[in-house]
Design a protein around this motif. Sequence first.
Motif, short mmCIF file in Angstrom:
data_model
loop_
_atom_site.label_atom_id
_atom_site.label_comp_id
_atom_site.label_asym_id
_atom_site.label_seq_id
_atom_site.Cartn_x
_atom_site.Cartn_y
_atom_site.Cartn_z
N ARG A 172 14.27 -27.49 32.71
CA ARG A 172 12.97 -29.00 33.00
C ARG A 172 13.05 -30.04 32.28
O ARG A 172 13.53 -30.08 31.32
CB ARG A 172 12.01 -27.87 33.49
CG ARG A 172 12.00 -26.90 34.97
CD ARG A 172 10.78 -26.29 34.85
NE ARG A 172 10.17 -25.82 33.86
CZ ARG A 172 9.09 -25.34 33.14
NH1 ARG A 172 10.09 -24.12 33.22
NH2 ARG A 172 8.55 -25.68 32.47
N ASP A 173 12.56 -30.87 33.23
CA ASP A 173 13.11 -31.88 32.78
C ASP A 173 11.22 -32.23 32.14
O ASP A 173 11.71 -32.41 30.60
CB ASP A 173 12.81 -33.46 33.44
CG ASP A 173 13.22 -33.61 34.34
OD1 ASP A 173 14.78 -33.12 34.22
OD2 ASP A 173 13.59 -33.97 35.55
N ARG A 184 16.58 -32.32 25.09
CA ARG A 184 17.68 -33.27 25.10
C ARG A 184 18.77 -33.47 24.53
O ARG A 184 19.36 -33.63 24.66
CB ARG A 184 16.45 -34.28 25.04
CG ARG A 184 17.46 -35.41 25.72
CD ARG A 184 16.35 -36.98 26.17
NE ARG A 184 17.47 -37.94 26.20
CZ ARG A 184 17.54 -37.90 27.35
NH1 ARG A 184 16.25 -37.31 28.80
NH2 ARG A 184 17.92 -38.83 28.43
N ALA A 223 19.93 -36.70 36.83
CA ALA A 223 19.41 -35.06 37.92
C ALA A 223 20.93 -34.15 37.91
O ALA A 223 20.74 -32.96 37.95
CB ALA A 223 19.10 -34.79 39.37
#
Length: 222
Positions: A54-55, A70, A106
């Motif tokens: 998830r972000d 990331r 995304a």
Amino acid sequence: MNDTRDIPDETPRGAPAHTAHPSDAPQPADAPPPISALLDAAAQAALPVLRAVRDDQLGRPTPCSEYDVRALLNHLFQVVVAFQTLAAKKDVDFGHTPDRLGEYGARWPDRFADEIVRLVEAWAAPGAEDGLTGGMRLPARTVGAMVLLDLTVHAWDVARAIGRPYAPAAGCVTELRALAAKMAPTARTMNVFADPAPVPPGASDLDVLLAETGRDPHWTAG
């Protein structure tokens, strides 16, 4: 390498293409599996974990102390693209890591899955495992096993960071333990591997592999 060719419609999104290639031919009973087949299997194990990120988890630490989630995903993106080029016996530059997650937003999981398809195809090409490749002029199969190691171990890194289960593909760990044992001394002098971590008697093959790369098999983000 920015290959944007379309994936055939019949290929499920995120699943490496199973097109006919030399590795599909019958192999001698004692022959090791083709690297392309191992990469295909490793991708099926890794992609569900990567798609689950998830972000709000991108800043979490990982067992690779120099990377958060990331940065690790961007590194893995770079590796998967670069090793397509190495399969073709061409030079690559690892001096700069592009921000693929920032570029694709995304859509990054789908773009990563597309690059995995291309990676499998590149290592299935005739002659990909033959001869030498890369700046160090290593045997091509060894180089192919190096990207297999990254895909397998970094999927575990991400799974640990986000609290997801992960099981490596059958057959990959056997190949990778042999690679890690062979490459570990050089990898440590180059700061690619940390010092080996201790493992108890009876540890799983995966735990032994992780420990050989310098990881604590019981690492948690907490």
